[in-house]
Design an enzyme around this catalytic site. Structure first.
Site, PDB file in Angstrom:
ATOM      1  N   ARG A 111      -6.444  10.356  -0.326  1.00 41.55           N
ATOM      2  CA  ARG A 111      -6.227  10.760  -1.723  1.00 41.55           C
ATOM      3  C   ARG A 111      -7.538  10.836  -2.486  1.00 41.55           C
ATOM      4  O   ARG A 111      -7.714  11.688  -3.350  1.00 41.55           O
ATOM      5  CB  ARG A 111      -5.254   9.781  -2.393  1.00 41.55           C
ATOM      6  N   HIS A 118       0.860  -1.183   0.000  1.00 39.39           N
ATOM      7  CA  HIS A 118       0.000   0.000   0.000  1.00 39.39           C
ATOM      8  C   HIS A 118       0.897   1.235   0.000  1.00 39.39           C
ATOM      9  O   HIS A 118       1.856   1.319   0.763  1.00 39.39           O
ATOM     10  CB  HIS A 118      -0.894   0.001   1.237  1.00 39.39           C
TER      11      HIS A 118
END
Length: 632
Positions: A268, A248
């Site tokens: 994000r 990740h």
């Protein structure tokens, strides 16, 4: 020595989203079902899946549908996915989310009252149904409440709330037991006092999650020691795609005590941007050719997407996770990282403080408490962390059945659905879709049996001796072996790999497996974490060897597997799956190539030919042309 005996129709190992949904389905099919969880009930790692569950409900953008979701999933997995699993997942995810809502899940809402959906990397439209950044927690809460509701129904009908579904917390399974070639039950022990237990059951569903504790820097909790992967191998099942591990892109990097803890992709998705030490939004420099037509190439264009998504390309911070993780890794290696070895993730310049706290309450609390950083005012320091393994038990798509009769798998422990890289948000809907299917598959299997399998005394005795062996030795310290394994996997089979490094890792793992035979655990069976780790080491070492062997063989870079000595994605490897198997004692691991089945005609025509050119061989393109011509 007294050994407890329990009898059920279906045993589900794991109490995360996949395990609970499988158990609920088996119980709803009338089967006596046991849920075995390694941790406390409610502490499953599913709670760490914060961003949302991907489902093409079209609540935010009506253009979304299952076909777009299917295409996004296949693109994210670089076309190595089990396409039937990807199809089922895309079609059924909305129903599973609405089902959760009917069972009491409190999703965030749009202005017109529908379930809200947010953007995530690799998804063309806002698709993730969410509860702030605590979606996994709400999923577990809802499924647990459903289990309780079923127990209340059983109590009213039979007088016994545990007549058809029972939870066994803090229990570790060490072996699956068989009658001939078929599953007959599971052997394990209570972690609290070491009492040994045999669960007699003709069907077992593995829902044990991942393998992250084989790495130093990981978002995974302590339970993720590859138990289900190893149990399946030792029972005669096969693992596929083990070389593909998702790092990740955003885990915490500071302070050291919390390094690797997940920073949800929701940051994000809600507008967070990545910058290097020079203040540059570097992701624009790392957009692969295959994505150039879908992602913004300038900051102005990327910023405009947040207000006018229909007519603009997505910002590159929302590229699939493998692309973002490699970009961050490259910036750090180039000397443009943050002071503590990551990069900066900033959401404070796009959202007001109150909105950040509303949308990302867990992240705000996490950074304030653990790193003394107020994300409403300053950027976070983040870097790649071992998060998810795309590889797992090879299963039949529609039922979750493994090659061993009576064995089923769902969730992260199963392989195929995500190909070489998983899109964020696909995990929670994966748990629901295939948890339900595995539970139904197990129940149907039990219904078809003419006679129940039986467990021999010899099999129980062998499992007993294996489980107690570390307590009878005064050998090496299991903690030292674990640290060596983690360090070797992190450094040699990490986000960027080479033949030399992976070969070195295999040598290390081989030596550790030999040493593990002499690992001892001082003390008795009561509250003995050294004993627990000594048993977990068998699983971590076996699975790590599968990862390394597959990583050495696949001479290309694809998804979660990046070879520095073979840096491009090769069409020659597109249809090749690597399949791991092991001897009954787990000492001999073999890896074989297997050809991926061709995609069904009505699915292949969902893709554009120009896009397929980036992934398929000339022969496959010729087949596509023939199908497309006939369809037109």
């Amino acid at each position: 020595m007294e050994i407890e005996r329990q009898q059920f129709d279906v045993v589900v190992i794991g109490a995360g989203g996949a395990g609970l949904r499988a158990a609920i389905e088996a119980r709803q099919q009338g089967k006596r079902t046991a849920i075995l969880c390694k941790s406390l009930f409610g502490k499953a790692h599913t709670v760490m899946a914060e961003g949302g569950a991907a489902a093409a409900m079209g609540n935010v953008n009506s253009d979304d549908n299952w076909k777009v979701h299917f295409r996004d999933t296949m693109r994210g997995g670089k076309f190595l996915n089990n396409w039937r699993m990807a199809e089922l997942h895309a079609k059924e995810s909305p129903d599973r989310v609405w089902e959760l809502e009917a069972w009491g899940a409190l999703f965030d809402r749009t202005k017109d009252g529908k379930i809200s959906q947010r953007n995530f990397g690799g998804h063309e439209y806002p698709r993730l149904a969410h509860v702030g950044d605590r979606t996994g927690l709400e999923l577990i809460r809802t499924l647990q409440q459903r289990v309780v509701a079923l127990q209340q129904e059983d109590a009213e009908r039979t007088g016994d709330p545990e007549a058809y579904i029972k939870v066994f917390a803090e229990f570790t399974v060490t072996r699956l037991l068989k009658d001939g070639d078929a599953i007959a039950g599971a052997f394990g022990y209570w972690r609290e006092n070491g009492t040994l237990v045999v669960f007699e059951a003709p069907a077992v569903v593995l829902a044990t999650g991942g393998i992250g504790k084989s790495y130093v820097v990981t978002s995974n909790s302590w339970e993720y020691t590859g138990d289900g992967h190893a149990l399946a191998l030792l029972a005669g099942a096969k693992l596929i795609n083990m070389e593909f591990i998702q790092f990740h892109p955003t885990g915490m990097v500071w302070p050291p005590s919390v390094r690797g803890i997940l920073v949800t992709e929701s940051v994000r998705g809600d507008g967070g941007v990545l910058r290097n030490s020079e203040g540059k939004r570097f992701m624009f420099d790392y957009i692969p050719e295959v994505f150039k037509d879908k992602y913004a190439t300038t900051e102005e264009e990327g910023d405009r997407w947040y207000t006018d998504q229909a007519n603009n390309r997505r910002p590159p911070e929302l590229l699939p996770r493998d692309e973002v993780a490699r970009a961050i890794n490259s910036e750090v290696k180039a000397g443009r990282g943050s002071p503590q070895g990551g990069v900066f993730l900033d959401v404070s310049t796009r959202l007001p403080a109150a909105e950040i706290v509303r949308r990302l309450p867990s992240m705000h609390h996490q950074f304030k408490e653990l790193a003394d950083v107020d994300i409403t005012k300053e950027p976070m320091q983040v870097g790649p962390t071992c998060h998810y393994i795309m590889g797992g038990v090879e299963v039949e798509a529609d039922t979750g059945a493994a090659a061993v009769p009576g064995l089923f798998a769902a969730g992260e422990v199963s392989g195929g659905m995500h190909g070489s890289n998983r899109l964020g948000g696909n995990s929670l809907s994966d748990l629901l879709v295939f948890g339900r299917r595995a539970g139904a598959g197990a129940a149907a299997y039990v219904d078809r049996l003419a006679t129940r399998p039986k467990i021999s005394d010899e099999a129980v005795e062998a499992a007993r001796q294996e489980a107690l062996a570390p307590l009878e030795r005064t050998g090496e310290n299991p903690y030292e072996l674990h640290q060596e394994l983690q360090r070797s996997m992190n450094e040699l089979v990490g986000i960027i790999r080479t033949s030399r490094e992976v070969s070195e890792a295999l040598g290390v793992v081989g030596k550790l497996r030999a040493r593990a035979k002499n690992v001892g655990a001082a003390g008795g069976r009561i509250y003995n974490p050294g004993w627990h780790l000594a048993l977990d080491l068998r699983n971590m070492l076996l699975v790590s060897e599968c990862v390394a062997r597959a990583a050495l063989i696949r001479e290309e870079s694809r998804g979660g597997h990046t070879r520095d000595d073979f840096p491009v994605m090769s069409p020659d490897w597109r249809r090749k799956l690597l399949v791991c198997s092991a001897s009954e004692d787990g000492q001999d691991v073999t890896v074989e190539e297997q050809v991926q089945p061709a995609m069904r005609d009505d699915l292949i025509v969902l893709f554009d030919r120009d896009e397929l050119k980036k992934y398929l061989t000339e022969e496959e393109l010729a087949d596509f042309d023939a199908v497309a011509k006939e369809a037109s």
